[in-house]
Write a protein that holds these residues in place. Structure first.
Motif, PDB file in Angstrom:
ATOM      1  N   ASP A 298       0.834  -1.212   0.000  1.00  0.00           N
ATOM      2  CA  ASP A 298       0.000   0.000   0.000  1.00  0.00           C
ATOM      3  C   ASP A 298       0.865   1.257   0.000  1.00  0.00           C
ATOM      4  N   THR A 299       1.988   1.200   0.688  1.00  0.00           N
ATOM      5  CA  THR A 299       2.908   2.344   0.692  1.00  0.00           C
ATOM      6  C   THR A 299       3.490   2.585  -0.691  1.00  0.00           C
ATOM      7  N   VAL A 300       3.778   1.500  -1.400  1.00  0.00           N
ATOM      8  CA  VAL A 300       4.332   1.630  -2.757  1.00  0.00           C
ATOM      9  C   VAL A 300       3.353   2.373  -3.655  1.00  0.00           C
TER      10      VAL A 300
ATOM     11  N   ASN B 135      15.307   9.641   0.049  1.00  0.00           N
ATOM     12  CA  ASN B 135      14.996  10.585   1.125  1.00  0.00           C
ATOM     13  C   ASN B 135      13.698  10.211   1.825  1.00  0.00           C
ATOM     14  N   ILE B 136      12.690   9.872   1.033  1.00  0.00           N
ATOM     15  CA  ILE B 136      11.409   9.482   1.635  1.00  0.00           C
ATOM     16  C   ILE B 136      11.553   8.158   2.374  1.00  0.00           C
ATOM     17  N   GLY B 137      12.293   7.221   1.774  1.00  0.00           N
ATOM     18  CA  GLY B 137      12.448   5.917   2.397  1.00  0.00           C
ATOM     19  C   GLY B 137      13.177   5.978   3.721  1.00  0.00           C
ATOM     20  N   SER B 138      14.184   6.848   3.838  1.00  0.00           N
ATOM     21  CA  SER B 138      14.938   6.944   5.088  1.00  0.00           C
ATOM     22  C   SER B 138      14.144   7.626   6.186  1.00  0.00           C
ATOM     23  N   THR B 139      13.300   8.594   5.833  1.00  0.00           N
ATOM     24  CA  THR B 139      12.513   9.297   6.851  1.00  0.00           C
ATOM     25  C   THR B 139      11.259   8.527   7.245  1.00  0.00           C
TER      26      THR B 139
ATOM     27  N   VAL C 224      12.358   1.769   3.164  1.00  0.00           N
ATOM     28  CA  VAL C 224      13.474   1.795   2.200  1.00  0.00           C
ATOM     29  C   VAL C 224      13.160   0.951   0.983  1.00  0.00           C
ATOM     30  N   MET C 225      12.753  -0.308   1.190  1.00  0.00           N
ATOM     31  CA  MET C 225      12.487  -1.198   0.069  1.00  0.00           C
ATOM     32  C   MET C 225      11.275  -0.731  -0.740  1.00  0.00           C
ATOM     33  N   GLU C 226      10.267  -0.246  -0.038  1.00  0.00           N
ATOM     34  CA  GLU C 226       9.074   0.223  -0.752  1.00  0.00           C
ATOM     35  C   GLU C 226       9.403   1.373  -1.695  1.00  0.00           C
ATOM     36  N   MET C 227      10.255   2.298  -1.253  1.00  0.00           N
ATOM     37  CA  MET C 227      10.595   3.438  -2.108  1.00  0.00           C
ATOM     38  C   MET C 227      11.532   3.030  -3.247  1.00  0.00           C
ATOM     39  N   LEU C 228      12.336   2.004  -3.027  1.00  0.00           N
ATOM     40  CA  LEU C 228      13.144   1.488  -4.137  1.00  0.00           C
ATOM     41  C   LEU C 228      12.263   0.864  -5.210  1.00  0.00           C
ATOM     42  N   PHE C 229      11.178   0.233  -4.787  1.00  0.00           N
ATOM     43  CA  PHE C 229      10.227  -0.297  -5.760  1.00  0.00           C
ATOM     44  C   PHE C 229       9.535   0.832  -6.514  1.00  0.00           C
TER      45      PHE C 229
END
Length: 317
Positions: A63-65, A249-253, A257-262
């Protein structure tokens, strides 16, 4: 009057009959069964299904992705990726044409300089080149061009300028070899004929040689641009906020992390797909003078398949 008598050999047999007058038997074509294709297809489908199942059961918040795909920060990073890719590719194309002509020149000085440029930028990693430009202020405190321009190196070497120089100069070395190969693919008789008509070397290159060389230059250039879209992710190391850096930046905050890489991977796939279609039509346009029958476009293939699907019931009836 004489009667017209059609003479026919006594041993003639009717059409479609054998030597004894009996009809030929219909040939029964039995298709060859390719069991290996079916087995390999099943194996690939099973492995693909297993991979999809593994990711669906992994510790990933899908859902985050989907929520972050159209995040404003992601869209800004996407726009920066497109801008830096187009600008770097344009710079690389201009440099490639210039250094390719210099490489083919009979002047030993220009030829040596072009060879040295290509040797250096092809021989060092683009990541190293980006870091060199980013840390240039450690060597030169000021950029002094005399009365033309003078400023501190820190102010000149912004993240965008570092990314442009690092990617553009590196791409220029590869484009020089691509353009050189395209120029050499044109028959020398074309140049000789242009010179016989009184055309200068520059006009011959611009009006005769390069237009014909585009058929060879365009396909690898399209591949280089698609590769540039992905290589632009390296500029995140020099503080340029493109797609990967925005996602990181979004993944670290947010702790995703993995969701934002996707999310970044989805947009990279979308970009390469769109520009691949554009590359196909561009190649098709420049192939008009070399092939009699142009390959069908994707839309033409779809229409053909739909037409065949609609007519198949009538043909079977």
């Amino acid at each position: 009057m004489t009667d017209k008598i059609s003479k026919e050999p006594a041993d003639a047999t009717p059409a479609g009959s054998g030597p004894s007058g009996s009809p030929y038997e219909a040939i029964k074509a039995i298709p060859v069964r390719h069991y290996g294709r079916w087995i390999s297809g099943v194996v690939v489908v099973v492995l693909l299904g297993w991979l999809l199942y593994a990711f669906s059961q992994g510790n990933i918040i899908w859902d985050t992705v989907w929520d972050k795909v159209f995040d404003p920060s992601i869209l800004d990073g996407l726009a920066n990726t497109i801008i830096i890719s187009i600008a770097s590719m344009a710079l690389g194309l201009v440099l490639g044409i210039v250094f390719a002509v210099m490489r083919l020149s009979r002047n030993p000085v220009t030829g040596a300089v072009a060879w040295l440029y290509i040797w250096f930028f092809r021989g060092t990693p683009v990541y190293v080149q980006l870091l060199v430009w980013f840390n240039l202020s450690l060597i030169f405190q000021y950029i002094n061009l005399g009365p033309i321009y003078k400023n501190e190196t820190v102010d000149v070497m912004t993240p965008f300028m570092v990314a442009l120089l690092g990617l553009g100069l590196n791409e220029g070395a590869y484009m020089a070899e691509i353009v050189r190969a395209g120029i050499q693919s044109v028959d020398e008789g074309q140049t000789e004929a242009a010179h016989a008509l009184g055309m200068s070397q520059t006009k011959t290159m611009g009006r005769i040689v390069l237009p014909q060389a585009m058929r060879v230059i365009v396909p690898p250039t399209g591949n280089e641009f698609i590769n540039m879209l992905k290589t632009s992710s390296l500029v995140s190391a020099v503080q340029y906020t493109e797609l990967l850096r925005a996602s990181s930046n979004i993944g670290s905050t947010a702790g995703a992390v993995m969701e934002m890489l996707f999310v970044a991977s989805i947009w990279y796939l979308a970009l390469t797909s769109v520009f691949s279609v554009g590359q196909y039509y561009l190649e098709r346009r420049f192939a008009r003078g070399s092939t009699r029958n142009l390959p069908p476009t994707p839309w033409q293939r779809v229409k053909k398949n739909l037409t065949t699907f609609k007519r198949s019931p009538e043909m079977s009836a």
